[in-house]
Write an enzyme that holds these catalytic residues in place. Structure first.
Site, mmCIF file in Angstrom:
data_model
loop_
_atom_site.group_PDB
_atom_site.id
_atom_site.type_symbol
_atom_site.label_atom_id
_atom_site.label_comp_id
_atom_site.label_asym_id
_atom_site.label_seq_id
_atom_site.Cartn_x
_atom_site.Cartn_y
_atom_site.Cartn_z
ATOM 1 N N TYR A 84 0.845 -1.128 -0.057
ATOM 2 C CA TYR A 84 -0.037 -0.139 0.018
ATOM 3 C C TYR A 84 0.895 1.299 0.107
ATOM 4 O O TYR A 84 0.454 2.038 -0.770
ATOM 5 C CB TYR A 84 -0.733 0.086 1.213
ATOM 6 C CG TYR A 84 -1.494 1.440 1.374
ATOM 7 C CD1 TYR A 84 -2.392 1.701 0.525
ATOM 8 C CD2 TYR A 84 -1.056 2.025 2.468
ATOM 9 C CE1 TYR A 84 -3.140 3.034 0.680
ATOM 10 C CE2 TYR A 84 -1.857 3.542 2.690
ATOM 11 C CZ TYR A 84 -2.878 3.736 1.925
ATOM 12 O OH TYR A 84 -3.248 5.142 1.851
ATOM 13 N N SER A 166 -2.665 15.073 7.063
ATOM 14 C CA SER A 166 -3.819 14.486 6.160
ATOM 15 C C SER A 166 -5.023 14.337 6.921
ATOM 16 O O SER A 166 -5.142 14.096 8.211
ATOM 17 C CB SER A 166 -3.187 13.139 5.758
ATOM 18 O OG SER A 166 -4.374 12.529 5.331
ATOM 19 N N GLN A 188 -4.151 19.184 5.571
ATOM 20 C CA GLN A 188 -4.676 18.856 4.054
ATOM 21 C C GLN A 188 -6.029 18.181 4.110
ATOM 22 O O GLN A 188 -6.362 17.651 4.649
ATOM 23 C CB GLN A 188 -3.602 17.646 3.656
ATOM 24 C CG GLN A 188 -3.851 17.006 2.260
ATOM 25 C CD GLN A 188 -4.863 15.873 2.311
ATOM 26 O OE1 GLN A 188 -4.786 14.986 3.201
ATOM 27 N NE2 GLN A 188 -5.785 15.723 1.402
ATOM 28 N N TYR A 190 -9.313 16.741 2.176
ATOM 29 C CA TYR A 190 -9.942 15.792 1.193
ATOM 30 C C TYR A 190 -11.436 16.539 1.162
ATOM 31 O O TYR A 190 -11.841 16.125 2.166
ATOM 32 C CB TYR A 190 -9.934 14.397 1.455
ATOM 33 C CG TYR A 190 -8.806 13.836 0.922
ATOM 34 C CD1 TYR A 190 -8.083 13.835 -0.247
ATOM 35 C CD2 TYR A 190 -7.909 12.852 1.840
ATOM 36 C CE1 TYR A 190 -6.839 13.181 -0.896
ATOM 37 C CE2 TYR A 190 -6.834 12.249 1.431
ATOM 38 C CZ TYR A 190 -6.235 12.270 0.210
ATOM 39 O OH TYR A 190 -5.519 11.587 -0.282
ATOM 40 N N THR A 216 -6.242 18.963 -1.432
ATOM 41 C CA THR A 216 -5.720 17.644 -2.750
ATOM 42 C C THR A 216 -6.892 17.474 -3.739
ATOM 43 O O THR A 216 -7.997 17.122 -3.364
ATOM 44 C CB THR A 216 -5.353 16.472 -2.013
ATOM 45 O OG1 THR A 216 -4.206 16.760 -1.284
ATOM 46 C CG2 THR A 216 -4.921 15.340 -2.758
ATOM 47 N N ARG A 225 -4.821 0.889 -8.148
ATOM 48 C CA ARG A 225 -3.759 0.289 -7.542
ATOM 49 C C ARG A 225 -3.614 -1.159 -7.674
ATOM 50 O O ARG A 225 -4.439 -1.554 -6.724
ATOM 51 C CB ARG A 225 -3.570 0.896 -6.282
ATOM 52 C CG ARG A 225 -3.282 2.329 -6.138
ATOM 53 C CD ARG A 225 -3.117 2.982 -4.868
ATOM 54 N NE ARG A 225 -3.444 4.414 -4.820
ATOM 55 C CZ ARG A 225 -3.548 5.246 -3.763
ATOM 56 N NH1 ARG A 225 -3.575 4.684 -2.523
ATOM 57 N NH2 ARG A 225 -3.910 6.313 -3.827
ATOM 58 N N LYS A 297 -3.017 21.077 -4.177
ATOM 59 C CA LYS A 297 -2.040 19.841 -3.986
ATOM 60 C C LYS A 297 -2.484 19.028 -5.171
ATOM 61 O O LYS A 297 -3.791 18.497 -5.345
ATOM 62 C CB LYS A 297 -1.846 19.183 -2.889
ATOM 63 C CG LYS A 297 -0.867 17.796 -3.136
ATOM 64 C CD LYS A 297 -0.797 17.442 -1.644
ATOM 65 C CE LYS A 297 0.267 16.192 -1.694
ATOM 66 N NZ LYS A 297 -0.527 14.867 -2.097
ATOM 67 N N HIS A 321 0.859 12.840 -6.693
ATOM 68 C CA HIS A 321 0.370 11.692 -5.560
ATOM 69 C C HIS A 321 1.353 10.867 -5.592
ATOM 70 O O HIS A 321 1.096 9.399 -5.090
ATOM 71 C CB HIS A 321 -0.928 11.255 -5.762
ATOM 72 C CG HIS A 321 -1.759 11.298 -4.481
ATOM 73 N ND1 HIS A 321 -2.681 12.201 -4.143
ATOM 74 C CD2 HIS A 321 -1.652 10.350 -3.342
ATOM 75 C CE1 HIS A 321 -3.214 11.653 -2.849
ATOM 76 N NE2 HIS A 321 -2.647 10.688 -2.452
ATOM 77 N N ASP A 352 6.039 17.613 -4.790
ATOM 78 C CA ASP A 352 6.650 16.433 -4.221
ATOM 79 C C ASP A 352 6.465 15.378 -5.333
ATOM 80 O O ASP A 352 6.245 15.889 -6.667
ATOM 81 C CB ASP A 352 5.699 15.963 -3.144
ATOM 82 C CG ASP A 352 4.250 15.512 -3.402
ATOM 83 O OD1 ASP A 352 3.960 15.385 -4.499
ATOM 84 O OD2 ASP A 352 3.312 15.704 -2.429
ATOM 85 N N SER A 353 6.667 14.378 -5.051
ATOM 86 C CA SER A 353 6.830 12.964 -5.683
ATOM 87 C C SER A 353 8.175 12.547 -6.253
ATOM 88 O O SER A 353 8.508 13.064 -7.207
ATOM 89 C CB SER A 353 5.817 12.903 -7.077
ATOM 90 O OG SER A 353 4.352 13.190 -6.471
ATOM 91 N N GLY A 354 8.706 11.838 -5.547
ATOM 92 C CA GLY A 354 10.080 11.009 -5.954
ATOM 93 C C GLY A 354 11.208 11.846 -5.241
ATOM 94 O O GLY A 354 12.357 11.441 -5.806
ATOM 95 N N ARG A 376 7.273 9.167 0.919
ATOM 96 C CA ARG A 376 7.481 7.586 1.310
ATOM 97 C C ARG A 376 8.689 7.587 2.231
ATOM 98 O O ARG A 376 8.827 6.717 3.295
ATOM 99 C CB ARG A 376 7.602 6.859 -0.070
ATOM 100 C CG ARG A 376 6.308 6.659 -0.469
ATOM 101 C CD ARG A 376 6.434 5.609 -1.480
ATOM 102 N NE ARG A 376 5.282 5.586 -2.421
ATOM 103 C CZ ARG A 376 4.859 6.150 -3.640
ATOM 104 N NH1 ARG A 376 5.412 7.369 -3.946
ATOM 105 N NH2 ARG A 376 3.732 5.521 -4.333
#
Ligand SMILES: Cc1cc2nc3c(=O)[nH]c(=O)nc-3n(C[C@H](O)[C@H](O)[C@H](O)COP(=O)(O)O)c2cc1C
Length: 424
Positions: A84, A166, A188, A190, A216, A225, A297, A321, A352-354, A376
């Protein structure tokens, strides 16, 4: 005899190292576990600390390389949870593209500059941050560690780093505010179909000292996924990350509190509330709802960046994301320059991302990002060692960033410009 011989050698080595550290102008004192105002110089201090500990046989508690960090987390977590956190959507093309985009760009260092004093601080919305790093919103933290986001909050506060909490957190807006005290934090959101619920969540964040709202945009529906689907395991649906909903007066009134036999209804509604479509009408309402800085975002297109400005948004976070939503989407770093060009300095652009280390952050800032979000890596730190694990990961990233600044020939974040980047 042998052990006393060895301990003499160790003492001697420690003294030599301490003399070297002192003559290099550093104290060698472990300074990382308290909040600093500036992480300039931290790269050397962190290395001194690790090498000094090594003299007593102590190795870093949390692996430094991404590959080893992921492996250590994998060893701790049930497969469904590891997948996940690790996984992206579909064939994970965007997950890979995020890393590829950083690899494709290289740094052209300048070496004839004085970098003996570095300043990692940045200004954002009238506040001074010690470094251009945020902890990204990552929900359901209790899956990685029982202390969940409380451990993350403590680690962030101990380093003076801002956390974006979050909506789908293990603990409430209020509990996290208590943990973080004066430390900068954003919330953040939702935004689901229940306007009153969004409004209530924003109100609670405002009450508790969160100083910006991040909406977001890229979870209109859950991403496809395949790893999660292959597990077909209800762990992910069993009500993780619901603390903010269950403590919310609007949610409780609308959907009731969870009971043994009402579990299914609650669960379904929680998912509905997390599928977060924001059209222009909702954006206008969100803008009018709060006087706090409002950031969006999940923006990748310059056209959406233009709309954000037209609707009075205060900041943009370029993000896909972490490759978890639309597979095949452009890498965040590849999308950044066009968004920055469109925004033309009117509002700050974050990304962000990576991002896995100091050089990645440097490249993103050089291409126009004001700050970066770490995702992550700190979640792996949480899985490996709770609060300590998150702190270790973030300390290493901060140190790596300071070293990258020095070796690239920059002494302040302001000096990091596009000129430092070569396109392969
Ligand atoms: C386990 C996990 C949970 C996440 N939960 C949220 C969330 O609740 N809200 C949100 O806006 N983004 C969430 N994200 C996305 C992150 O904020 C961020 O965009 C992403 O992690 C960046 O990619 P990277 O981790 O590969 O650097 C989550 C990411 C992960 C890995």
């Amino acid at each position: 005899m042998r052990s006393s011989h060895e301990s003499h050698r160790q003492i001697l080595a420690r003294l030599v190292l301490q003399i070297n550290i002192a003559s290099a102008g550093s104290t060698g004192h472990m300074a990382g576990t308290r909040a600093r105002e500036n992480y300039g110089g931290y790269g050397s201090e962190r290395q001194d600390e690790i090498f000094l500990n090594g003299l007593s046989g102590e190795k870093p508690k949390v692996p430094l390389t991404t590959v080893d960090l992921e492996a250590a987390a994998k060893a701790k977590l049930p497969p469904v949870v590891f997948d996940y956190i690790f996984g992206g959507a579909g064939e994970e093309e965007t997950l890979s593209a995020n890393r590829e985009a950083f690899r494709r760009r290289t740094i052209i260092p300048r070496v004839l500059t004085d970098v003996s004093h570095r300043d990692t601080r940045i200004e954002l919305f009238g506040k001074t941050l010690p470094a251009p790093f945020f902890l990204a919103p990552a929900g359901m933290q209790e899956l990685a560690h029982p202390d969940g986001v409380l451990a993350i909050s403590r680690a962030a506060a101990s380093l003076g780093l801002p956390l974006i909490l979050s909506t789908r957190s293990s603990h409430t807006i209020e509990d996290v505010a208590k943990e973080m005290g004066d430390c900068l934090r954003w919330f953040q959101l939702y935004h689901g179909p229940e306007w009153n619920l969004s409004s209530s969540l924003i109100g609670r964040a405002e009450e508790c000292g969160y100083s910006a709202i991040v909406v977001t945009l890229d979870v209109q529906v859950r991403g496809w996924r395949e790893r999660d689907l292959m597990h077909a395991d209800s762990t992910l649906l069993r009500g993780g990350g619901t603390a903010n909903y269950l403590a919310d007066p609007v949610y409780r009134k609308e959907f009731g509190v969870p009971t043994e036999d009402g579990g299914v209804k609650i669960r379904k509604n929680t998912w509905v509330a997390a599928e977060s479509g924001v059209d222009l009408r909702a954006l206008k309402m969100l803008r009018e709802r709060t006087r706090l800085p409002l950031l969006l975002k999940g923006i990748l297109s310059p056209s959406d960046a233009k709309l954000a400005i037209d609707y009075g948004v205060d900041g943009i976070i370029v993000s896909n994301h972490g490759g978890r939503q639309l597979d095949g989407a452009v890498a965040s770093l590849d999308a950044l320059p066009a968004v920055v060009k469109q925004v033309d300095g009117k509002i700050p652009v974050l990304i962000d991302s990576g991002i896995r280390g100091g050089p990645d952050a440097f490249k993103a800032i050089a291409l126009g990002a004001r700050a970066v979000l770490i995702g992550r890596p700190y979640v792996w730190g949480l899985a490996v060692g709770g609060e300590m694990g998150v702190r270790e990961v973030m300390q290493n990233i901060l140190a790596d960033f300071d070293v990258t600044m020095a070796l690239s020939g920059t002494s302040s974040v302001r000096e990091i410009t596009r000129d430092f980047i070569s396109h392969a």
